[in-house]
Design a protein around this motif. Structure first.
Motif, PDB file in Angstrom:
ATOM      1  N   TYR A 166      -9.654 -14.264  28.996  1.00  0.00           N
ATOM      2  CA  TYR A 166      -9.209 -13.504  27.831  1.00  0.00           C
ATOM      3  C   TYR A 166      -9.296 -11.997  28.050  1.00  0.00           C
ATOM      4  O   TYR A 166      -8.491 -11.245  27.503  1.00  0.00           O
ATOM      5  CB  TYR A 166     -10.053 -13.896  26.609  1.00  0.00           C
ATOM      6  N   LEU A 167     -10.258 -11.546  28.845  1.00  0.00           N
ATOM      7  CA  LEU A 167     -10.473 -10.111  29.035  1.00  0.00           C
ATOM      8  C   LEU A 167     -10.098  -9.629  30.426  1.00  0.00           C
ATOM      9  O   LEU A 167      -9.969  -8.431  30.652  1.00  0.00           O
ATOM     10  CB  LEU A 167     -11.951  -9.763  28.781  1.00  0.00           C
ATOM     11  N   GLY A 168      -9.931 -10.552  31.381  1.00  0.00           N
ATOM     12  CA  GLY A 168      -9.726 -10.147  32.762  1.00  0.00           C
ATOM     13  C   GLY A 168     -11.057 -10.000  33.478  1.00  0.00           C
ATOM     14  O   GLY A 168     -12.109  -9.826  32.865  1.00  0.00           O
ATOM     15  N   LEU A 169     -10.996 -10.064  34.804  1.00  0.00           N
ATOM     16  CA  LEU A 169     -12.218 -10.015  35.599  1.00  0.00           C
ATOM     17  C   LEU A 169     -12.282  -8.678  36.318  1.00  0.00           C
ATOM     18  O   LEU A 169     -11.782  -8.508  37.409  1.00  0.00           O
ATOM     19  CB  LEU A 169     -12.223 -11.163  36.608  1.00  0.00           C
ATOM     20  N   THR A 170     -12.898  -7.692  35.682  1.00  0.00           N
ATOM     21  CA  THR A 170     -13.063  -6.377  36.277  1.00  0.00           C
ATOM     22  C   THR A 170     -14.521  -5.962  36.171  1.00  0.00           C
ATOM     23  O   THR A 170     -15.310  -6.574  35.450  1.00  0.00           O
ATOM     24  CB  THR A 170     -12.194  -5.315  35.556  1.00  0.00           C
ATOM     25  N   LEU A 171     -14.864  -4.902  36.902  1.00  0.00           N
ATOM     26  CA  LEU A 171     -16.240  -4.408  36.829  1.00  0.00           C
ATOM     27  C   LEU A 171     -16.574  -3.974  35.407  1.00  0.00           C
ATOM     28  O   LEU A 171     -17.670  -4.230  34.898  1.00  0.00           O
ATOM     29  CB  LEU A 171     -16.416  -3.238  37.801  1.00  0.00           C
ATOM     30  N   LEU A 229     -10.092 -15.153  20.146  1.00  0.00           N
ATOM     31  CA  LEU A 229      -9.736 -14.171  21.172  1.00  0.00           C
ATOM     32  C   LEU A 229      -8.270 -14.277  21.566  1.00  0.00           C
ATOM     33  O   LEU A 229      -7.606 -13.266  21.792  1.00  0.00           O
ATOM     34  CB  LEU A 229     -10.633 -14.343  22.396  1.00  0.00           C
ATOM     35  N   ARG A 230      -7.754 -15.489  21.662  1.00  0.00           N
ATOM     36  CA  ARG A 230      -6.330 -15.633  21.970  1.00  0.00           C
ATOM     37  C   ARG A 230      -5.459 -15.016  20.879  1.00  0.00           C
ATOM     38  O   ARG A 230      -4.485 -14.325  21.162  1.00  0.00           O
ATOM     39  CB  ARG A 230      -5.974 -17.111  22.137  1.00  0.00           C
ATOM     40  N   SER A 231      -5.813 -15.293  19.638  1.00  0.00           N
ATOM     41  CA  SER A 231      -5.036 -14.751  18.522  1.00  0.00           C
ATOM     42  C   SER A 231      -5.126 -13.232  18.490  1.00  0.00           C
ATOM     43  O   SER A 231      -4.129 -12.544  18.249  1.00  0.00           O
ATOM     44  CB  SER A 231      -5.529 -15.341  17.198  1.00  0.00           C
ATOM     45  N   THR A 232      -6.316 -12.699  18.734  1.00  0.00           N
ATOM     46  CA  THR A 232      -6.486 -11.247  18.742  1.00  0.00           C
ATOM     47  C   THR A 232      -5.676 -10.610  19.860  1.00  0.00           C
ATOM     48  O   THR A 232      -5.031  -9.573  19.665  1.00  0.00           O
ATOM     49  CB  THR A 232      -7.971 -10.882  18.903  1.00  0.00           C
ATOM     50  N   ALA A 233      -5.706 -11.205  21.056  1.00  0.00           N
ATOM     51  CA  ALA A 233      -4.948 -10.662  22.183  1.00  0.00           C
ATOM     52  C   ALA A 233      -3.461 -10.629  21.889  1.00  0.00           C
ATOM     53  O   ALA A 233      -2.736  -9.736  22.348  1.00  0.00           O
ATOM     54  CB  ALA A 233      -5.223 -11.491  23.434  1.00  0.00           C
ATOM     55  N   GLU A 234      -2.973 -11.582  21.092  1.00  0.00           N
ATOM     56  CA  GLU A 234      -1.548 -11.657  20.789  1.00  0.00           C
ATOM     57  C   GLU A 234      -1.163 -10.723  19.647  1.00  0.00           C
ATOM     58  O   GLU A 234      -0.146 -10.039  19.709  1.00  0.00           O
ATOM     59  CB  GLU A 234      -1.192 -13.096  20.418  1.00  0.00           C
ATOM     60  N   LEU A 268     -13.507  -5.246  20.719  1.00  0.00           N
ATOM     61  CA  LEU A 268     -14.426  -5.289  19.586  1.00  0.00           C
ATOM     62  C   LEU A 268     -14.717  -6.727  19.176  1.00  0.00           C
ATOM     63  O   LEU A 268     -15.886  -7.112  18.996  1.00  0.00           O
ATOM     64  CB  LEU A 268     -13.842  -4.516  18.407  1.00  0.00           C
ATOM     65  N   ILE A 269     -13.668  -7.535  19.029  1.00  0.00           N
ATOM     66  CA  ILE A 269     -13.855  -8.926  18.619  1.00  0.00           C
ATOM     67  C   ILE A 269     -14.626  -9.693  19.681  1.00  0.00           C
ATOM     68  O   ILE A 269     -15.523 -10.488  19.378  1.00  0.00           O
ATOM     69  CB  ILE A 269     -12.492  -9.587  18.339  1.00  0.00           C
ATOM     70  N   ALA A 270     -14.278  -9.446  20.950  1.00  0.00           N
ATOM     71  CA  ALA A 270     -14.997 -10.120  22.034  1.00  0.00           C
ATOM     72  C   ALA A 270     -16.477  -9.748  22.016  1.00  0.00           C
ATOM     73  O   ALA A 270     -17.349 -10.592  22.257  1.00  0.00           O
ATOM     74  CB  ALA A 270     -14.373  -9.761  23.382  1.00  0.00           C
ATOM     75  N   SER A 271     -16.758  -8.482  21.733  1.00  0.00           N
ATOM     76  CA  SER A 271     -18.153  -8.041  21.666  1.00  0.00           C
ATOM     77  C   SER A 271     -18.907  -8.788  20.578  1.00  0.00           C
ATOM     78  O   SER A 271     -20.061  -9.206  20.770  1.00  0.00           O
ATOM     79  CB  SER A 271     -18.212  -6.533  21.414  1.00  0.00           C
ATOM     80  N   LEU A 272     -18.259  -8.964  19.447  1.00  0.00           N
ATOM     81  CA  LEU A 272     -18.916  -9.666  18.331  1.00  0.00           C
ATOM     82  C   LEU A 272     -19.140 -11.137  18.659  1.00  0.00           C
ATOM     83  O   LEU A 272     -20.166 -11.719  18.264  1.00  0.00           O
ATOM     84  CB  LEU A 272     -18.087  -9.531  17.058  1.00  0.00           C
TER      85      LEU A 272
END
Length: 506
Positions: A44-49, A101-106, A114-118
């Motif tokens: 959902y967020l990607g794999l980055t540092l 998270l999918r709905s938010t990303a869309e 922010l939503i992922a953090s929560l």
């Protein structure tokens, strides 16, 4: 003295009411193990540092806040009333996470972080509160303080270790991320129901169970669905409406590879046509090659080499076994002769190759949101140079935007390793058209210890109507500027790389 006890009871501490040491250990072990699953947000967020650091930082914040508040509230409220809600509410949030998270990303991508953090902070804090709550219930005697606290702390740490190993080595390889999270939510709500059944006090479990069911059902209608949730990506295969045999592999919402199932010589993406142009110009026509590919994706280039240079042997290192399964099941890998795919890290794959064993190494492991930094360094490129024969060629796809700081650093890195380096791309992006603004996207870098006929490369690029040009010599040095080469000791790739911008294909 009459009425005295050798084990004084701490003032204000309630009786444990049947919360024995085994039950306490199970609750602490389970809640600690569950916390580690909250990091499974790569699809959902990607794999980055940055995203990995953010997830770890928020998880640690949740642990700190939950431990502190859990202990404080347990001193003010009967802790038996806190266990069920802590488990149940955290389970409901975890189960809803994939769909939310999918709905938010869309629909609201600006709010995704922010939503992922929560979704990490709320259940993480609630689960972390379980340990001090259980500790409060078990601390019925000051004489046992060290034993109880030490035992539960050890159990919690062991639970986190087991959760990490189980998730990383077992669950992720067998289940989609959404399935893991919904399953975890179900277990937490079930644990909440069991705790409350024993206490017969809280009536919120049925409602939370309905939330978990809703989370599972929402996954069937949430936007941005994946054909497959692999270990590293949310993957889809999209049919080309204008070409019956055309398929696009989409990873994390970005177009990663285009494959024509009937015609492997059809190359849709410009950067792939550029790589093919370089290879066609650098080696005699129809000559079979021994090639190694760092990164596989849809295996477009290995298929092209097999079709245009019969007898070519392509060994591919692709870290994501789920992508390889898609290649086999959906993209016709089984019919590609001479292509051997290994599920392995690209740098480890290079180490297994003999010195001077390859004519060609193709680097295509960099994505629009993620670059494996350990494949960018002087040390990694030294290994590439080692496996190439004296006339060997390294050609790689780079992705960058904005100021192209990462691409410049990678070009500087190759200049430290190879005698000859050239860069292929849009004239504005590689500094050959100062009147135009650099937009970034894909660039192709060429490196070797023998000169490559760049006129032939340009002719091949023109024949494929890419519009791309070649920068080398002083032009390339000017474009690189003062960019610092990357090493295993210094490779801030995620800070240099500008994020993918919508509208650019990989």
């Amino acid at each position: 003295m009459t009425g005295s006890s050798s084990s004084p009871v701490a003032e204000g501490t309630p009786h444990n009411d049947g919360l024995g040491p085994r039950t306490a250990a199970v609750l602490v072990f389970g809640s600690s193990a569950a916390i580690v699953a909250l990091r499974l947000l790569a699809p959902y967020l990607g794999l980055t540092l940055e995203t990995s650091t953010m997830v770890i930082g928020i998880a640690l914040t949740a642990i700190a806040v939950g431990s502190w508040l859990g202990g404080r509230i347990a001193d003010q409220v009967d802790p038996r009333r806190l266990l069920g809600p802590s488990l149940g509410v955290s389970g409901a949030v975890v189960a809803l996470t994939p769909a939310v998270l999918r709905s938010t990303a869309e629909w609201a991508p600006a709010l995704l972080l922010l939503i992922a953090s929560l979704t990490i902070l709320v259940p993480g804090a609630l689960l972390s509160a379980v340990t001090p709550i259980v500790t409060k219930l078990r601390l019925t005697s000051l004489a046992e303080t060290g034993t109880v606290v030490g035992r539960l702390s050890g159990v919690g740490t062991f639970g986190a270790i087991v959760g990490t190993v189980l998730t990383g080595f077992v669950l992720v390889s067998r289940l989609p991320v959404s399935g893991i999270l919904i399953g975890l939510g179900t277990l937490l709500v079930a644990g909440s129901a069991l705790v409350e059944w024993r206490r017969r006090g809280w009536s919120g479990t049925p409602a939370l169970a309905l939330v978990v069911v809703a989370g599972g059902l929402a996954m069937t209608v949430a936007p941005g669905g994946c054909d497959t949730e692999t270990r590293y990506h949310c993957a889809r295969v999209v049919a080309d409406p204008d070409r019956d045999s055309g398929r696009t592999l989409v990873l994390d919402g970005l177009r990663h590879s285009y494959v024509d199932l009937d015609d492997p010589t059809f190359l849709e993406f410009e950067y792939v046509r550029a790589i093919a142009s370089v290879v066609d110009a650098a080696f005699p026509e129809d000559e079979p090659l021994a090639a190694h590919h760092v990164g596989g994706g849809g295996l477009t280039i290995p298929r092209y080499l097999a079709a245009t240079r019969p007898g070519t042997r392509s060994l591919v290192s692709e870290i994501d076994g789920g992508v390889v399964a898609i290649d086999r099941d959906r993209l016709g890998l089984g019919s590609a002769a001479g292509v051997d795919v290994r599920v392995e890290d690209g740098r480890l794959g290079l180490r297994r190759l003999d010195d001077g064993s390859r004519d060609l190494v193709v680097g295509d492991a960099f994505g629009g949101v993620s670059v494996p930094w350990h494949l960018t360094t002087v040390e990694a490129m030294t290994d590439v140079r080692r496996v190439l024969d004296e006339d060997g060629l390294y050609v790689a796809n780079l992705i960058d935007h904005g100021g192209l700081a990462f691409a410049r650093a990678e070009a500087a890195t190759l200049g430290e390793t190879f005698e000859h380096v050239a860069l292929v791309g849009e004239p504005a992006d590689i500094g050959l058209d100062p009147t135009a603004t650099a937009l970034g996207g894909n660039l192709v870098v060429i490196a070797s210890d023998r000169p490559v006929d760049l006129r032939a490369v340009q002719k091949a690029l023109d024949a494929r109507q890419t519009g791309w040009k070649i920068a080398t010599g002083d032009d390339l040095a000017s474009w690189i500027g003062d960019a610092r080469p990357l090493t295993d000791d210094y490779a801030p790739v995620d800070q240099l790389l500008q994020p993918y911008s919508p509208g650019n294909g990989r």
